[in-house]
Design an enzyme around this catalytic site. Structure first.
Site, PDB file in Angstrom:
ATOM      1  N   ASN A  45     -33.268 -70.280 -72.274  1.00 32.41           N
ATOM      2  CA  ASN A  45     -32.934 -69.436 -73.416  1.00 32.41           C
ATOM      3  C   ASN A  45     -34.158 -69.189 -74.292  1.00 32.41           C
ATOM      4  OD1 ASN A  45     -30.317 -69.547 -72.464  1.00 32.41           O
ATOM      5  ND2 ASN A  45     -29.725 -71.203 -73.830  1.00 32.41           N
ATOM      6  N   VAL A  46     -34.193 -68.023 -74.911  1.00 30.48           N
ATOM      7  CA  VAL A  46     -35.326 -67.663 -75.773  1.00 30.48           C
ATOM      8  C   VAL A  46     -34.968 -67.809 -77.248  1.00 30.48           C
ATOM      9  CG1 VAL A  46     -36.350 -66.128 -74.045  1.00 30.48           C
ATOM     10  CG2 VAL A  46     -34.709 -65.189 -75.691  1.00 30.48           C
ATOM     11  N   ALA A 103     -19.590 -75.061 -72.649  1.00 29.14           N
ATOM     12  CA  ALA A 103     -20.602 -76.005 -73.123  1.00 29.14           C
ATOM     13  C   ALA A 103     -20.033 -76.983 -74.144  1.00 29.14           C
ATOM     14  CB  ALA A 103     -21.786 -75.242 -73.720  1.00 29.14           C
ATOM     15  N   GLY A 120     -24.473 -74.421 -68.596  1.00 35.08           N
ATOM     16  CA  GLY A 120     -24.421 -72.987 -68.849  1.00 35.08           C
ATOM     17  C   GLY A 120     -25.430 -72.150 -68.103  1.00 35.08           C
ATOM     18  N   THR A 121     -25.761 -72.552 -66.902  1.00 41.38           N
ATOM     19  CA  THR A 121     -26.662 -71.748 -66.089  1.00 41.38           C
ATOM     20  C   THR A 121     -26.078 -71.608 -64.692  1.00 41.38           C
ATOM     21  OG1 THR A 121     -28.851 -71.626 -65.045  1.00 41.38           O
ATOM     22  CG2 THR A 121     -28.057 -73.825 -65.642  1.00 41.38           C
ATOM     23  N   SER A 122     -26.220 -70.432 -64.143  1.00 43.76           N
ATOM     24  CA  SER A 122     -25.656 -70.144 -62.814  1.00 43.76           C
ATOM     25  C   SER A 122     -26.465 -70.781 -61.701  1.00 43.76           C
ATOM     26  CB  SER A 122     -25.613 -68.626 -62.598  1.00 43.76           C
ATOM     27  OG  SER A 122     -26.938 -68.096 -62.612  1.00 43.76           O
ATOM     28  N   HIS A 168     -38.713 -69.453 -70.495  1.00 48.36           N
ATOM     29  CA  HIS A 168     -38.804 -67.995 -70.487  1.00 48.36           C
ATOM     30  C   HIS A 168     -39.323 -67.414 -71.800  1.00 48.36           C
ATOM     31  CE1 HIS A 168     -35.639 -68.027 -67.025  1.00 48.36           C
ATOM     32  NE2 HIS A 168     -36.855 -68.324 -66.617  1.00 48.36           N
ATOM     33  N   TYR A 221     -36.074 -56.019 -78.249  1.00 48.53           N
ATOM     34  CA  TYR A 221     -36.259 -57.409 -78.682  1.00 48.53           C
ATOM     35  C   TYR A 221     -36.169 -57.559 -80.196  1.00 48.53           C
ATOM     36  CZ  TYR A 221     -37.179 -58.588 -73.893  1.00 48.53           C
ATOM     37  OH  TYR A 221     -37.018 -58.775 -72.546  1.00 48.53           O
TER      38      TYR A 221
END
Length: 225
Positions: free
Chosen positions: A88-89, A213, A170-172, A105, A54
């Protein structure tokens, strides 16, 4: 009263900024067993590996910028009430100017104590083994790992319930519980789904825009006028 737009965003939202996505073949976790770098068990077994993983993500975040899609979403606030619920983080939505962002998240630029999950602080540098909170507990990324609860999911459900327009970018729609949020909007809610490889088909309720996007947002802006 302004219409309320709720936007659900995933990794594809930030991909054009240079933030690698989890599910792509060159995703962040390549070379790492995902459970070793994104689970409580992995952190217990090898905290240094997880912290370094991270730390690299946090360093990369300083090198990327919001893309045009982030900026277009922020600009919608001129004409609409806009709430962004993101998986998204990163902080690219905020840096683009969006004022109401819920991170399902967690956030790369925050840390928390392993002894007190409510002890959360803003943090921009590396986290090292031995970095502790005021009570002596090790610090960890403020990220929701696999197997952990998603504290903001109830907030997100309430937000979706109040939406006049839902935009998904942009997400599955494969990662739960985030993927279930589409089920909480009212039956008459307008829904737009932007993704170059859409996992949802066009129907009477959903307008699919099979684009990236930035290109998808460009088209959507014309539809919302």
């Amino acid at each position: 009263m302004k219409k309320h737009i709720v936007v659900l965003t995933g990794a594809g939202m930030s991909a054009e900024s240079g933030v690698k996505t989890f599910r792509d073949h060159d995703g962040l976790w390549e070379g790492h067993d995902v459970m070793k770098v994104a689970s409580p068990e992995g952190f217990r077994q090898n905290p240094e590996l997880v912290l370094d993983f991270y730390n690299q993500r946090r360093r990369q975040l300083k090198e990327v910028k919001p893309n045009q899609a982030h900026k277009d979403l922020a600009a919608l606030e001129h004409d609409f009430k806009v709430t962004i619920v993101t998986q998204n983080v990163d902080d690219l939505h905020e840096r683009a100017g969006s004022s109401d962002v819920v991170h399902l998240h967690g956030e790369l630029l925050k840390i928390r104590s392993i002894g007190n999950p409510q002890d959360i602080k803003f943090w921009t540098e590396d986290i090292n083994l031995g970095d502790v909170c005021d009570k002596g507990y090790q610090l960890r990324p403020h990220i929701v790992w696999f197997g952990e609860d998603v504290p903001e999911i109830e907030t997100a459900v309430k937000i979706c319930y109040a939406a006049d327009i839902l935009i998904i970018i942009g997400t599955s729609m494969q990662v739960y519980p985030a993927a279930s949020l589409i089920n909480y909007v009212q039956p008459d809610t307008e829904i737009y789904y932007i993704d170059p490889k859409p996992a949802i088909e066009n129907n009477s309720n959903i307008k699919v825009i099979a684009k990236t996007a930035t290109e998808g947002m460009k088209e959507l802006l014309t539809l919302l006028k």
